[in-house]
Scaffold this motif. Structure first.
Motif, PDB file in Angstrom:
ATOM      1  N   PRO A 312      67.453  66.489 -18.306  1.00 43.08           N
ATOM      2  CA  PRO A 312      66.863  65.457 -17.405  1.00 43.08           C
ATOM      3  C   PRO A 312      67.545  65.465 -16.069  1.00 43.08           C
ATOM      4  N   GLU A 313      68.919  65.723 -16.202  1.00 43.26           N
ATOM      5  CA  GLU A 313      69.726  65.673 -14.984  1.00 43.26           C
ATOM      6  C   GLU A 313      70.970  66.363 -14.963  1.00 43.26           C
ATOM      7  N   TYR A 314      71.534  67.025 -13.813  1.00 43.11           N
ATOM      8  CA  TYR A 314      72.795  67.885 -13.974  1.00 43.11           C
ATOM      9  C   TYR A 314      73.831  67.183 -13.214  1.00 43.11           C
ATOM     10  N   ALA A 315      74.753  68.027 -13.062  1.00 43.40           N
ATOM     11  CA  ALA A 315      76.064  67.402 -12.650  1.00 43.40           C
ATOM     12  C   ALA A 315      76.421  65.981 -12.941  1.00 43.40           C
ATOM     13  N   LYS A 316      76.533  65.950 -14.191  1.00 41.01           N
ATOM     14  CA  LYS A 316      76.543  64.612 -14.950  1.00 41.01           C
ATOM     15  C   LYS A 316      77.918  64.099 -14.703  1.00 41.01           C
ATOM     16  N   VAL A 317      79.097  65.036 -14.585  1.00 41.10           N
ATOM     17  CA  VAL A 317      80.415  64.267 -14.528  1.00 41.10           C
ATOM     18  C   VAL A 317      80.897  64.609 -12.995  1.00 41.10           C
ATOM     19  N   ASN A 318      80.983  65.568 -12.452  1.00 40.38           N
ATOM     20  CA  ASN A 318      81.282  65.750 -11.134  1.00 40.38           C
ATOM     21  C   ASN A 318      80.048  66.309 -10.171  1.00 40.38           C
ATOM     22  N   PRO A 319      80.068  65.884  -8.937  1.00 48.67           N
ATOM     23  CA  PRO A 319      79.015  66.452  -8.266  1.00 48.67           C
ATOM     24  C   PRO A 319      79.003  67.923  -7.981  1.00 48.67           C
ATOM     25  N   THR A 320      77.739  68.347  -7.669  1.00 51.24           N
ATOM     26  CA  THR A 320      77.782  69.729  -7.241  1.00 51.24           C
ATOM     27  C   THR A 320      77.114  69.846  -5.720  1.00 51.24           C
ATOM     28  N   LYS A 321      77.641  70.835  -5.167  1.00 48.18           N
ATOM     29  CA  LYS A 321      77.147  71.084  -3.956  1.00 48.18           C
ATOM     30  C   LYS A 321      75.667  71.431  -3.538  1.00 48.18           C
ATOM     31  N   MET A 322      75.001  70.746  -2.798  1.00 49.33           N
ATOM     32  CA  MET A 322      73.601  70.998  -2.535  1.00 49.33           C
ATOM     33  C   MET A 322      73.219  71.363  -1.365  1.00 49.33           C
ATOM     34  N   TYR A 323      73.933  71.317  -0.545  1.00 43.09           N
ATOM     35  CA  TYR A 323      73.764  71.557   0.986  1.00 43.09           C
ATOM     36  C   TYR A 323      74.937  72.453   1.679  1.00 43.09           C
ATOM     37  N   TRP A 324      74.906  73.173   2.542  1.00 44.54           N
ATOM     38  CA  TRP A 324      75.849  73.852   3.176  1.00 44.54           C
ATOM     39  C   TRP A 324      75.394  74.352   4.442  1.00 44.54           C
ATOM     40  N   ASP A 325      75.772  73.844   5.389  1.00 43.81           N
ATOM     41  CA  ASP A 325      75.326  74.400   6.848  1.00 43.81           C
ATOM     42  C   ASP A 325      76.309  74.935   7.535  1.00 43.81           C
ATOM     43  N   TRP A 326      76.167  76.244   7.794  1.00 37.83           N
ATOM     44  CA  TRP A 326      77.432  77.098   8.374  1.00 37.83           C
ATOM     45  C   TRP A 326      77.317  76.813   9.817  1.00 37.83           C
ATOM     46  N   SER A 327      76.333  76.242  10.272  1.00 34.95           N
ATOM     47  CA  SER A 327      76.076  76.336  11.785  1.00 34.95           C
ATOM     48  C   SER A 327      77.000  75.392  12.375  1.00 34.95           C
ATOM     49  N   LYS A 328      77.390  74.566  11.500  1.00 34.83           N
ATOM     50  CA  LYS A 328      78.447  73.360  12.012  1.00 34.83           C
ATOM     51  C   LYS A 328      79.936  73.805  12.047  1.00 34.83           C
ATOM     52  N   ALA A 329      80.073  74.918  11.368  1.00 35.78           N
ATOM     53  CA  ALA A 329      81.460  75.455  11.436  1.00 35.78           C
ATOM     54  C   ALA A 329      82.106  75.678  12.609  1.00 35.78           C
ATOM     55  N   GLY A 330      83.544  75.615  12.595  1.00 28.70           N
ATOM     56  CA  GLY A 330      84.170  76.136  13.782  1.00 28.70           C
ATOM     57  C   GLY A 330      84.615  74.848  14.701  1.00 28.70           C
ATOM     58  N   LYS A 331      84.304  73.710  14.434  1.00 26.98           N
ATOM     59  CA  LYS A 331      84.953  72.205  15.146  1.00 26.98           C
ATOM     60  C   LYS A 331      86.240  72.124  14.535  1.00 26.98           C
ATOM     61  N   HIS A 332      87.185  71.793  15.566  1.00 30.07           N
ATOM     62  CA  HIS A 332      88.640  71.355  15.420  1.00 30.07           C
ATOM     63  C   HIS A 332      88.737  70.034  15.899  1.00 30.07           C
TER      64      HIS A 332
END
Lengths: 545, 437
Positions: A312-332
């Protein structure tokens, strides 16, 4: 006209007709409830009917510490492998034919051609592509030294036996050394890596434990539970509330009890890279085809996978990555340092090198039809830029007799593509050279080197496009009392609300027919009321006359 | 004519109410499965719906069997006759207290609208519900042999059928209140008894059989070979015989002395040509060898236009003063007239011959009137005596009595009379009349 006696007679007649039905329904209902209780009790005592399952014998057949050849002072890991193969002298063939070694599986296409699909020609929406980033990625390869395209897959001494068979828990491959462990004490991401004691390890080998498999499979995508969602390091020591099979308070099953293995060919495959409907692990290996007491539930298994209701559900103990936006990379940060943002529970939601992330815990799966076959986006394939690009497509539909509804984690993201050639880009991310993105933060350089490494053109213009990846869920099976109830799906806005290629009772109605029906019922009631009141009025008038 | 009648058999009522309960229960659980509301919980509703569906199927099988075995299926043969009248009745007539346009009898329980609607339910709506229902239950997946494009059509038809049935139930329950009293039909469906119209022909036939059995006139029937097929008690009495078997199966010649046989042979011959004999003086040979005199009538019996048998009555004229006084007249015109009186002496029934005799045109002119109206003053006393005797249980085989006709004329006649019993209680009298002028 009807005296009291008559009334009683009528009453008793009526009761005589009704009573058997009422009794039958009550009895039937109760007996079902009792059965339900029995069933619950049975489940608690873990007396489900099983086929072909016996707790494996864990007593070692061989004491490796007694072998002379394993008592030598190993200088490097290949020496251990040679020692292994000196006795297990045919195993290298099995290993080198396995997907764990090749990182690819053969796929026979309709016209009979064998195509090899694997990490060399497929990409994902986590760290995207293998080629040109090998030393980082291949820290999870069961070999030593796959640092570039020229790795020799026929050299048997490069097989890493102990990563899977170490029983001491001390052997660790280093994250960026192309599958090698360290030669001296090294610190990486605040973690200490010590050179392995090969002598000790070689003398203590055995059937893979959870930790051996988990060393790679828990951490896919660069961290705990990032990729799968249903496989995380907590499964090593867990309870039946998290995973009914692996819980140490229950059946306490290891990975290989389900992922049965012969000649190092491990059953089970993941459709992020696999394509064919074969070598799969299924629940019915141990459970019967009709495990439920209720026929109606067993009927469901024609079209609904066990996992759908029982995960009925997953990532029961620790969260899992659902979304990864590479376009935002590179900001310092303003001071030019690497920017890292974390959410309130300490999970990274931004990193200069990788972009923005979303994490989720206790996630309700999404549901798709799946017939055991998958299609993949292969490097160089044109994309339709007007749509979300599906990196892997699980095949099947309601009409497909082999397809069942399965639960999936859908990992969504935005990743780099060539806007002119309209193909996804395999970027050169990792490396200390002058072109890698993680050192130079220049997508153009990363793209051109990365694409060159896979012999594909790069126009010089790039953009970011939304992609999806489908991860079937098979682990973290819940206890039976946590399985989905009927109305989780058989209702408006239920879990299957987006799976619209079939009629599902309780979810779907034909609104036209419903309206016609309601109007018919209301019309009948109104008609009857008008007719009745007219009759009453007229008869009163007549009486008055 | 109305009569309290047992109209709904026990199985029929069991079937009707079980079906009613099942339809309601299926509707309640079905619309929960349809997500119209939450009541029992989805899984319980599904389970109960399935169980009820099986119960319904079994009930239907029994009901079909019952309909064919009892012939009750004929009640559902549709007709357009009076259908307009029936509709008019519900639209207008009912408000004006008009009578029902069709009569309810045991053989015609339903009005033409009922026939049409019930037949529609039986051969269309319920079969469609059962078929789609079981298709729903068993062919929910496309890998079955019924590779349908899913449940869509099945479910939609099934849902629509459910709405139709519900609308029917509403109309049906309401229309039960349109009987003579609002609860009459409901009580009838519960107890089986209802006051309904009785088929007069059926009733007459029933009475005729009784009349023949109980009549003081002797009844007989012979087949084409002249063999006696049936006689009644009175006939045996006239022949002074207790044992039916002495005559049944024997040739009629045993009933005559040799010298009288020829006359009878001629009569029989005549009747088997198709002629009717209306009252012929004849001499019989009794069982004990003695002889008697009677007037004999004989008529042919046709079955499917083929003459198969002959039957007739004999009335004893043993005590007649002189046969020659009335014999010629009897031969001339003696169709036996039949009448029936109630316990108070009011006329319940007469036949055409009687009407002819009394010169009336229709039965309604005399029905319900007291017998004294049909007797001249001086004769009333005679008939009153006969009547009183009958009420005390006696039978009169023949008595001469005067009658008063419509036009005021007075005639004379021979009357046979016997009491009518019902549950050992005399409820009236009946008899045959042969006129004598």
């Amino acid at each position: 006209m009807y005296s009291k006696k008559n009334f009683l007679k009528v009453f008793f007649t009526f009761m005589a007709i009704i009573t058997p039905w009422v009794l039958a329904i009550i009895l039937f209902g109760n007996s079902n409830k009792e059965k339900q209780k029995e069933k619950d009790a049975v489940t608690k005592e873990f007396k489900l009917e099983h086929l072909n399952y016996e707790k494996p014998d864990t007593i070692p057949k061989v004491d490796h510490s007694k072998f002379k050849i394993l008592q030598q002072d190993f200088k490097n890991p290949q020496d251990v492998t040679k020692a292994c193969l000196s006795c297990h002298n045919l195993t290298d063939h099995d290993i080198m034919n396995s997907s764990h070694w090749k990182w690819a599986r053969a796929n026979v296409s309709k016209n009979g051609d064998t195509l090899w699909y694997g990490k060399k020609n497929l990409i994902n929406n986590f760290c995207i592509g293998l080629t040109s980033n090998e030393p980082r990625c291949t820290s999870c390869h069961i070999g030593y030294g796959w640092k570039d395209k020229n790795f020799d897959f026929t050299k048997k001494e490069n097989i890493d036996c102990i990563v899977c068979h170490d029983q001491t828990g001390t052997y660790k491959k280093f994250p960026t050394k192309a599958g090698y462990p360290v030669k001296e004490k090294t610190i990486f991401n605040k973690k200490v890596f010590l050179p392995p004691n090969y002598n000790l390890i070689a003398q203590h080998v055995g059937s893979p434990k959870r930790e051996n498999c988990g060393a790679c499979h828990y951490f896919g995508g660069g961290g705990n539970n990032v990729k799968h969602g249903d496989l995380s390091k907590e499964l090593t020591h867990t309870t039946t509330d998290v995973d009914v099979h692996m819980g140490t308070d229950g059946a306490n099953m290891s990975c290989v009890e389900c992922h049965k293995t012969e000649h190092h060919k491990i059953s089970g495959q993941l459709y992020s890279v696999s394509s064919e409907n074969k070598d799969r692990v299924s629940c019915t290996q141990c459970h019967t085809n009709a495990p439920h007491k209720e026929h109606q539930l067993n009927l469901h298994s024609n079209k609904v996978a066990c996992q759908t209701c029982h995960i009925p559900e997953y990532a029961k103990v620790n969260p899992t990555k659902m979304y990864w936006d590479w376009s935002k990379a590179g900001k310092h940060n303003p001071d030019g340092s690497i920017m890292v943002k974390k959410d309130s529970s300490g999970y990274m939601i931004y990193h200069t090198l990788k972009g923005a992330f979303k994490w989720e815990k206790h996630v309700k799966p999404e549901y798709v039809w799946f017939n055991g076959k998958a299609k993949h986006y292969t490097l160089g394939e044109k994309i339709d830029t007007s749509k979300i690009v599906k990196l892997n497509t699980l095949l099947g539909s309601y009409e497909d007799p082999n397809a069942k509804i399965i639960p999936v984690k859908i990992h969504r993201g935005k990743q780099i593509y060539d806007t002119e050639n309209e193909i996804l880009i395999n970027p050169h991310l990792f490396g200390k050279d002058s072109t890698s993105y993680w050192k130079n933060f220049d997508w153009n350089k990363a793209a051109s080197v990365g694409m060159k490494s896979v012999n594909l053109p790069y126009s010089g213009k790039y953009g970011f496009i939304s992609t999806e990846m489908y991860w079937p869920l098979n682990h973290m099976v819940s206890k039976s009392d946590k399985a989905l109830s009927c109305t989780e799906c058989h209702s408006h806005n239920g879990r299957l609300k987006n799976l619209n290629d079939f009629y599902l009772s309780g979810r779907d109605q034909n609104s036209i027919i419903d309206w016609i029906g309601i109007i018919m019922i209301i019309g009948a009631l109104i008609g009857v009321s008008i007719h009745a009141s007219l009759r009453i009025v007229k008869s009163k008038k007549q009486k008055n006359k | 004519m109305k009569k309290r009648t047992y109209i709904y058999k026990s199985f029929e009522r069991f079937w009707h109410w079980s079906q009613a309960l099942l339809i309601l229960f299926l509707a309640i659980t079905g619309f929960e499965i349809h997500s119209s509301y939450h009541l029992f919980g989805f899984s319980y509703a599904v389970k109960m719906h399935n169980i009820a569906a099986w119960a319904f199927l079994i009930l239907i099988i029994f009901a079909i069997f019952w309909h064919f075995v009892t012939g009750e299926w004929k009640q559902y043969i549709p007709t357009t006759k009076f259908i307009k009248e029936q509709i008019d009745y519900y639209i207008t007539g009912i408000f004006k207290n008009a009578p029902h346009p069709t009569k309810k009898t045991v053989y015609n329980k339903f009005n033409p609208l009922q026939r049409l609607i019930y037949l529609g339910l039986k051969i269309l709506v319920i079969p469609v519900q059962v078929l789609t229902g079981f298709a729903y239950l068993y062919y929910m997946y496309p890998d079955s042999i019924w590779h349908t494009s899913g449940l869509n059509y099945i479910a939609v038809i099934h849902t629509f059928g459910a709405f139709v049935l519900l609308a029917f139930v509403i109309a049906h329950v309401y229309l039960t209140t349109t009987g003579n009293t609002p609860t009459e039909s409901l009580y009838a469906m519960l107890t089986g008894w209802e006051v309904i119209d009785v088929d007069e022909n059926e009733l007459r036939k029933e009475h005729l059989v009784k009349a023949v059995e109980n009549s003081v006139a002797g009844y007989y029937r012979i087949n084409k070979d002249g063999v006696i097929v049936d006689v009644n008690k009175a006939w045996l009495d006239l022949y002074k015989c207790n044992d039916k078997s002495k005559y049944i199966g024997k040739h009629y010649s045993v009933t005559r002395e040799k010298e009288n046989l020829k006359q009878l042979e001629e009569l029989v011959h005549d009747v088997f040509k198709g002629n009717y004999i209306h009252g012929v003086f004849s001499k019989r040979k009794c069982c004990d060898g003695s002889t008697g005199q009677h007037i004999l009538s004989m008529n042919p019996i046709f079955s499917e236009e083929e003459l198969i048998e002959a039957e007739g009555f004999i009335i004893d004229v043993e005590h007649a003063e002189n046969e020659s006084n009335y014999l010629p007249y009897l031969i001339k015109n003696s169709t036996a007239a039949y009448y029936k009186l109630d316990i108070d002496g009011y006329i319940l029934e007469v036949n055409d011959a009687w009407l002819n005799l009394y010169k009336y045109k229709t039965e309604s002119e005399v029905k319900g009137k007291h017998f004294s109206l049909f007797r001249p003053d001086e004769s009333i006393k005679d008939f009153q005596n006969i009547f009183n005797k009958l009420i005390n249980g006696e039978t009169i085989s023949s008595a001469k009595i005067a009658r008063l006709c419509k036009d005021g004329s007075i005639g004379y006649q021979l009357v046979s009379a016997n009491p009518i019993y019902h549950n050992a209680k005399i409820i009236g009298m009946e008899g045959f009349i042969l006129p004598i002028e």
